[in-house]
Design a protein around this motif. Structure first.
Motif, PDB file in Angstrom:
ATOM      1  N   HIS A 317       0.848  -1.189   0.000  1.00 41.28           N
ATOM      2  CA  HIS A 317       0.000   0.000   0.000  1.00 41.28           C
ATOM      3  C   HIS A 317       0.885   1.242   0.000  1.00 41.28           C
ATOM      4  N   GLY A 318       0.845   2.007  -1.061  1.00 39.88           N
ATOM      5  CA  GLY A 318       1.683   3.195  -1.146  1.00 39.88           C
ATOM      6  C   GLY A 318       3.154   2.889  -1.369  1.00 39.88           C
ATOM      7  N   GLU A 319       3.506   1.619  -1.583  1.00 38.99           N
ATOM      8  CA  GLU A 319       4.913   1.224  -1.791  1.00 38.99           C
ATOM      9  C   GLU A 319       5.764   1.868  -0.695  1.00 38.99           C
ATOM     10  N   SER A 320       5.359   1.643   0.522  1.00 35.01           N
ATOM     11  CA  SER A 320       5.706   2.538   1.624  1.00 35.01           C
ATOM     12  C   SER A 320       6.432   1.881   2.793  1.00 35.01           C
ATOM     13  N   PHE A 321       7.057   2.753   3.561  1.00 34.99           N
ATOM     14  CA  PHE A 321       7.451   2.415   4.917  1.00 34.99           C
ATOM     15  C   PHE A 321       6.179   2.211   5.745  1.00 34.99           C
ATOM     16  N   SER A 322       6.305   1.474   6.849  1.00 32.33           N
ATOM     17  CA  SER A 322       5.128   1.294   7.706  1.00 32.33           C
ATOM     18  C   SER A 322       5.434   1.811   9.111  1.00 32.33           C
ATOM     19  N   LEU A 323       6.099   1.005   9.921  1.00 34.38           N
ATOM     20  CA  LEU A 323       6.449   1.452  11.275  1.00 34.38           C
ATOM     21  C   LEU A 323       7.749   0.761  11.700  1.00 34.38           C
ATOM     22  N   ASP A 324       8.352   1.257  12.767  1.00 34.81           N
ATOM     23  CA  ASP A 324       9.630   0.718  13.233  1.00 34.81           C
ATOM     24  C   ASP A 324       9.538  -0.791  13.461  1.00 34.81           C
ATOM     25  N   TYR A 325      10.534  -1.486  12.995  1.00 32.45           N
ATOM     26  CA  TYR A 325      10.709  -2.926  13.208  1.00 32.45           C
ATOM     27  C   TYR A 325       9.634  -3.776  12.518  1.00 32.45           C
ATOM     28  N   ASP A 326       8.838  -3.165  11.660  1.00 31.17           N
ATOM     29  CA  ASP A 326       7.838  -3.934  10.911  1.00 31.17           C
ATOM     30  C   ASP A 326       8.475  -4.346   9.589  1.00 31.17           C
ATOM     31  N   LEU A 327       8.970  -5.557   9.530  1.00 30.06           N
ATOM     32  CA  LEU A 327       9.717  -6.016   8.361  1.00 30.06           C
ATOM     33  C   LEU A 327       9.247  -7.404   7.928  1.00 30.06           C
ATOM     34  N   PRO A 328       8.007  -7.496   7.481  1.00 29.60           N
ATOM     35  CA  PRO A 328       7.497  -8.793   7.016  1.00 29.60           C
ATOM     36  C   PRO A 328       8.255  -9.257   5.773  1.00 29.60           C
ATOM     37  N   ASN A 329       8.590 -10.535   5.748  1.00 23.66           N
ATOM     38  CA  ASN A 329       9.395 -11.050   4.641  1.00 23.66           C
ATOM     39  C   ASN A 329       8.592 -11.317   3.388  1.00 23.66           C
ATOM     40  N   ASP A 330       7.373 -11.825   3.565  1.00 25.49           N
ATOM     41  CA  ASP A 330       6.613 -12.277   2.402  1.00 25.49           C
ATOM     42  C   ASP A 330       5.749 -11.185   1.784  1.00 25.49           C
ATOM     43  N   THR A 331       5.315 -10.221   2.572  1.00 24.71           N
ATOM     44  CA  THR A 331       4.485  -9.146   2.026  1.00 24.71           C
ATOM     45  C   THR A 331       5.289  -7.865   1.786  1.00 24.71           C
ATOM     46  N   ALA A 332       6.594  -7.940   1.941  1.00 25.32           N
ATOM     47  CA  ALA A 332       7.473  -6.775   1.724  1.00 25.32           C
ATOM     48  C   ALA A 332       7.233  -6.147   0.356  1.00 25.32           C
ATOM     49  N   TYR A 333       7.392  -4.838   0.281  1.00 22.61           N
ATOM     50  CA  TYR A 333       7.415  -4.224  -1.053  1.00 22.61           C
ATOM     51  C   TYR A 333       8.853  -4.240  -1.573  1.00 22.61           C
ATOM     52  N   ALA A 334       9.782  -3.659  -0.807  1.00 23.73           N
ATOM     53  CA  ALA A 334      11.214  -3.853  -1.091  1.00 23.73           C
ATOM     54  C   ALA A 334      11.546  -3.576  -2.554  1.00 23.73           C
ATOM     55  N   GLU A 335      11.147  -2.396  -2.992  1.00 22.29           N
ATOM     56  CA  GLU A 335      11.266  -2.067  -4.413  1.00 22.29           C
ATOM     57  C   GLU A 335      12.725  -1.846  -4.804  1.00 22.29           C
ATOM     58  N   VAL A 384       9.552  -5.761  -7.026  1.00 19.83           N
ATOM     59  CA  VAL A 384       9.394  -6.122  -5.626  1.00 19.83           C
ATOM     60  C   VAL A 384      10.371  -7.254  -5.327  1.00 19.83           C
ATOM     61  N   ASN A 385      11.115  -7.107  -4.252  1.00 20.50           N
ATOM     62  CA  ASN A 385      12.145  -8.092  -3.904  1.00 20.50           C
ATOM     63  C   ASN A 385      11.863  -8.657  -2.519  1.00 20.50           C
ATOM     64  N   PRO A 386      10.897  -9.577  -2.446  1.00 18.40           N
ATOM     65  CA  PRO A 386      10.513 -10.141  -1.150  1.00 18.40           C
ATOM     66  C   PRO A 386      11.640 -10.994  -0.590  1.00 18.40           C
ATOM     67  N   LEU A 387      11.584 -11.257   0.717  1.00 18.55           N
ATOM     68  CA  LEU A 387      12.599 -12.111   1.340  1.00 18.55           C
ATOM     69  C   LEU A 387      12.070 -13.523   1.570  1.00 18.55           C
ATOM     70  N   GLU A 388      10.834 -13.740   1.160  1.00 19.83           N
ATOM     71  CA  GLU A 388      10.258 -15.082   1.279  1.00 19.83           C
ATOM     72  C   GLU A 388       9.128 -15.172   0.270  1.00 19.83           C
ATOM     73  N   VAL A 389       9.099 -16.251  -0.487  1.00 18.64           N
ATOM     74  CA  VAL A 389       8.065 -16.403  -1.507  1.00 18.64           C
ATOM     75  C   VAL A 389       7.517 -17.815  -1.500  1.00 18.64           C
ATOM     76  N   TRP A 390       6.202 -17.892  -1.522  1.00 18.59           N
ATOM     77  CA  TRP A 390       5.493 -19.157  -1.753  1.00 18.59           C
ATOM     78  C   TRP A 390       4.720 -18.943  -3.057  1.00 18.59           C
ATOM     79  N   PRO A 391       5.255 -19.413  -4.160  1.00 20.42           N
ATOM     80  CA  PRO A 391       4.661 -19.046  -5.451  1.00 20.42           C
ATOM     81  C   PRO A 391       3.188 -19.419  -5.583  1.00 20.42           C
ATOM     82  N   ASP A 392       2.781 -20.541  -4.983  1.00 20.14           N
ATOM     83  CA  ASP A 392       1.381 -20.955  -5.113  1.00 20.14           C
ATOM     84  C   ASP A 392       0.422 -19.888  -4.589  1.00 20.14           C
ATOM     85  N   ALA A 393       0.873 -19.135  -3.581  1.00 15.59           N
ATOM     86  CA  ALA A 393      -0.018 -18.138  -2.982  1.00 15.59           C
ATOM     87  C   ALA A 393      -0.081 -16.856  -3.812  1.00 15.59           C
ATOM     88  N   CYS A 394       0.933 -16.631  -4.638  1.00 16.96           N
ATOM     89  CA  CYS A 394       0.929 -15.416  -5.473  1.00 16.96           C
ATOM     90  C   CYS A 394      -0.170 -15.578  -6.527  1.00 16.96           C
TER      91      CYS A 394
END
Lengths: 651, 651
Positions: A317-335, A384-394
């Protein structure tokens, strides 16, 4: 702070990369990426979405008939391509490429309006609506990229045509924006013109461009909101109805005056482009308050909002920062572009105050996220460069709708591929810098440097087998001796650096300032510095407040962050756990994707047999079998077909 | 299959709940929820979004002037309230409530059009657009809920007025829809009318309602797409422009004919309402193919797409199922209404074929997700029931924009609160069922039952201290003996059930069929069955293909799934890991939120001190300290202020 810092660093432009790792990437940019992107800009890639960028430019130039197509910021793709080409021409002449580029510049010049205005969307589609929707329509952003191209092409070729176009464009902007009555007190929704104007100032010496940059920075975030004002003036008309750009002020960092911002908010690319411009203005004006804001935002990013791969932007959402220490691996935008912006920011900070933490992050983003953004053949790209991917879910779970398990061809909104191209083509600008009779080595990338320092001609070569081995060799050449300081970065990942000068180990620990070992002496032709940087495999842990990696480990060796892939370890990577006491076998595999150093570790994998149909079971003992877990460098993921990937593994 | 199965079960309506756990919930529905919702329907709740539902009804009835407001399906809130009230009146008379309800029914009757049509949105706002947008506009859905209300009110009070309204409405629908030329061969975007028409059939004996239900089921998913046809007919006009309902066919389970569907797809509430209707029609018609489809969809849900709390719907996009084994804890949708729908589906399957797996899931959804949906004071509600919450991220990371860390007042789209009310008010219908001279006990909820079986009057009481203790006591009353079978469910969570009849232990293992222990005899007044169901704390594990719970454990005791909350365990719940060998201390805490059984286990918590500013560090030994980890029942979470919560804990 010394305002001429950056000017000095420009004397380093005679730095030619000859590196076992990077030369092939730069060759790829020259031979594949730039030609491919030229075809893409001309809508000649079968199966990919057309760009329309050059067609729009021709229509605006009166050379073709038709209507504008593509995104409102489509011009910027041409500018980024021109900038990348400039850097290529600077390091190696190519008359045919230069001819094609000159032709394109002729078109761009024709598309410029009499008053200096240059933007195909508004020229073709809404000629009466210029400067009416800064929040959404990227006019200054596109101008900024064209200015970067104009400066780069001038520096590479000495040709002024595009630079003159850019000066007229900047003059046009300077007449429209400013503090005077009748001028617009506003700023672009997407930062970029700020850093570009500083480049134009440095290329031309015309100080008004520097002042205009500072003006844009200082207007941002003032009350009352400029976005709301212009929204009212255009009677609520919006360009992106699904977004909420005008009222979501932190999206474009307009929630506070930039000097008061303490956390990196909103769209990650915009945030780091803004920081880069702030650092540029601070460097040139000695504005300590602005520099302090840069330092605060830097710390917030790298201490609380950055992935281990140097990626930033925790949410789609917004290709954005979110909050401190919020670093989800699979939903990362990481552009990819956001890490490139982080590199720009780091580079500017290094020029102001050489501290190895800037170079550590620069190196991390470069060796991991940036080159993850491009396939090993240079033809496909990740946004987008996620740190974890489960292709079936994409494609099935829309939480991951922004995540692609495979790199894509040229995109409709194609910011990342040309951005990778211009960064790699200009990589020589990130390797060393000069400040106060000191040459700082930031990146251990092989090449040859010539520069002048206080009237002394300096020449040396750098050799290394980075990122696979940590031995670096500097050899001084040229004809005469020179007295200056060599400041060698000791990377944060290196536990026991050793340095030899002319074959003799030297004790350097007491010379280390801000992460650089300093050697001041009269260097003579033939002098050799050998830097030995051990690269043990490191088990990395995240800060305790990072939730997504609790109980997990990532492997890093030298600057390279590793990952596990399905291609090596089979499906269900979540079944793998690493042995806490495992040793690591590091092996260079020359046949693997052009040559990669892999790591093999001991671990266990859960047996999933005989569980049956129940979704939940009580008191089930998990059965594990010992396995060898194979890791490859993160940047090389998704080059062997569709499969799972994970950077963080359970321990 | 016996078509009269359900009719028989209706004879069980003299089942009065007197239960230490549920009576207070039902009292809450009577004293708080229904009165509160009445105020909400009348737009008298300060600070909450107005409902407009009754105002719309009055405008359609010609009693007020104004325009339609609220969602297109706003009428259904009135219907669900009427249905809940009916169940309350059935179990306990309340003349004042009945008077208010009769007045409301008068308004509803006046709002009905001459041809039987009843829908305030179209009557007020788009009178010429009736039945033109089934995909999006919920006309049949609203009709279905009104029919459920009409049947329930008639059964509770004997008053036919609303039932007659519903028959005229159903007749109107029956004239518009059907296989004949000039009729619409279509179906509603949101299933509901299917199950309602079967209720109307059973209440009136008019078989055309059953046929119409079957018609709607069998039209769904046929080619060519009905949604595309009607979209074309209304020239592309859409009601929800941000959604894509007409073309995303699996969203409303229109991707395949229902008999061919094998996986639960799309909007979870719609899917289980559809399954309920399918089971109803199968039960009444003996349609084996339809029943087989029900069994397949059931298995797919409970074996691959259901949370341990009985919640369904893995993603916010479309409030939908996603794919097999995709059960993220923090981004779950897990809507309260979807679990209610799953309970309806389970109940219908139990009536057809009493298998304990249906009751196990029914119990799981009821004791966990459904009552999680309501605060302990009955005034606030969850739509979404995640299994893990980090409140700081809600509102900051938009991946969690659907997740609220605190229950909310009445919603603009208020499906869940009235759905909880009608379920709890009719809970007596889920406890036992009758089939072929056998009384099946599904839920161990205390109460008193009277019914007739083959002309024999049967009366017994059930007593238990569920869900905290597993001792259940049945005592037969009445005046005379009766010969029939008692089939007692042995729950899946119970490892060593014991049964005593009149004080003597009986061996029952050989009598267990489909999870029920069977006792056939002549039962005499004063006979007592004592069922002892041990409730050890169980360490639950997920199927190996569930990624999100790899290496994690959840605790369950009896039907209750537990969670850890910040209120008991401090912040950073991800720092907690459970000892593999921990014993559990189970304690009833009468002062805690009205009385809860808590579990305390041994575990460790990571020390987060002295880490410093670095986001990533190498070879860091994680320092743990032993702690007591306290678990509370999941349903009781978020009743003690804003805080973290997690069901699954690392081991």
């Amino acid at each position: 702070m010394n305002p001429t810092t950056f000017m000095k660093s420009l004397q380093l432009k005679k730095l030619h990369i000859r590196d076992s790792f990077w030369s092939s990437y730069i060759r790829l940019v020259r031979d594949v990426v730039v030609p491919y992107q030229w075809e893409a800009l001309n809508d000649r890639i079968e199966g990919a979405e057309p760009s329309y960028a050059i067609r729009n430019m021709k229509i605006a130039a009166g050379l073709e008939q038709g209507s504008f197509q593509g995104m409102v910021f489509q011009d910027s793709d041409i500018a980024k391509w021109l900038e990348a080409v400039s850097y290529l021409l600077e390091s190696e002449s190519d008359p045919e490429l230069e001819r094609v580029t000159d032709d394109l510049i002729d078109i761009v010049a024709k598309a410029q309006q009499k008053d200096g205005y240059l933007n195909t969307y508004f020229t073709i589609k809404e000629p009466n609506e210029r400067w009416s929707n800064l929040a959404e329509c990227h006019e200054l952003y596109c101008a900024g990229h064209m200015i970067e191209a104009g400066v780069a092409y001038y520096q590479a070729t000495g040709k002024r045509k595009l630079l003159d176009v850019c000066c007229r464009l900047a003059d046009c902007i300077d007449s429209v924006f400013g503090p005077e009555p009748g001028q617009i007190q506003g700023y672009d929704g997407h930062q970029e013109v700020e850093l570009a104007l500083v480049k134009l100032y440095k290329a031309t010496g015309n100080e008004k461009y520097l002042q205009l940059s500072k003006f844009f920075l200082d207007e941002r975030g003032q009350e009352p909101s400029f976005y709301e004002k212009e929204l009212k003036q255009r009677k609520g008309k919006v360009h992106f109805p699904f977004l909420d750009i005008a009222s979501d002020r932190s999206y474009s960092q307009a929630h506070l005056p930039v000097r008061l911002q303490t956390t990196a908010e909103g769209h990650a690319v915009r945030a780091v482009y803004m920081c880069t411009g702030m650092a540029d203005v601070a460097a040139e004006t000695g504005d300590e308050q602005l520099l302090e804001a840069c330092r605060r935002l830097w710390s917030n990013i790298v201490e609380k909002r950055m992935y281990i791969t140097g990626a930033i932007g925790s949410m789609a959402h917004g290709e954005s920062f979110s909050l401190d220490y919020d670093l989800p691996n699979d939903t990362a935008y990481a552009e990819t572009c956001a890490s490139i912006g982080l590199i720009l920011f780091a580079q500017r900070m290094l020029l102001i105050e050489p501290r190895s933490e800037y170079a550590d992050v620069l190196e991390k983003a470069l060796y991991n996220t940036v080159i993850s953004g491009m396939s090993r053949d240079g033809k496909r790209f990740f946004y987008v460069n996620p740190l974890e991917v489960w292709p079936d879910a994409c494609g099935k779970n829309h939480t991951f709708s922004h995540v692609k398990p495979q790199r894509q061809e040229w995109f409709g909104c194609a910011c990342c591929p040309p951005n990778i191209a211009r960064l790699l083509a200009s990589l020589n600008r990130y390797i060393v810098s000069v400040k106060d009779r000191t040459i700082y080595t930031h990146l251990y990338i092989g090449g040859e440097l010539e520069c002048e320092l206080d009237g002394q001609a300096i020449h040396f070569t750098q050799q290394s087998n980075f990122p696979w081995e940590g031995d670096v060799r500097f050899e001084f050449g040229g004809e005469q001796e020179a007295n200056f300081t060599m400041a060698l970065r000791i990377p944060d990942w290196c536990p026991g650096a050793k340095i030899r000068i002319n074959g003799n180990f030297v004790s350097f620990e007491q010379t280390v300032v801000d992460g650089y070992a300093h050697f001041t002496r009269t260097w003579r032709p033939g002098d050799i510095i050998e830097l030995s940087l051990p690269m043990p495999v490191k088990r990395m842990k995240s800060h305790p407040l990072v939730r997504e990696t609790a109980g997990k480990t990532a492997l890093q060796r030298g600057p390279i962050v590793y990952c596990v892939e399905e291609a090596d370890n089979g499906p269900n990577l979540h079944h793998i756990a690493l042995d806490e006491a495992s040793e690591f076998i590091v092996a260079y595999e020359p046949e693997l994707l052009g040559g990669l150093q892999t790591i093999t570790a001991k671990g266990v994998k859960r047996l999933s047999d005989e569980w049956g149909n129940q979704l939940y079971k009580a008191d089930e003992r998990v059965q594990n079998v010992p396995i060898a877990v194979k890791f490859i460098p993160y940047f090389a993921w998704a080059n062997r077909g569709r499969g799972e990937m994970a950077v963080w593994v359970r321990e």
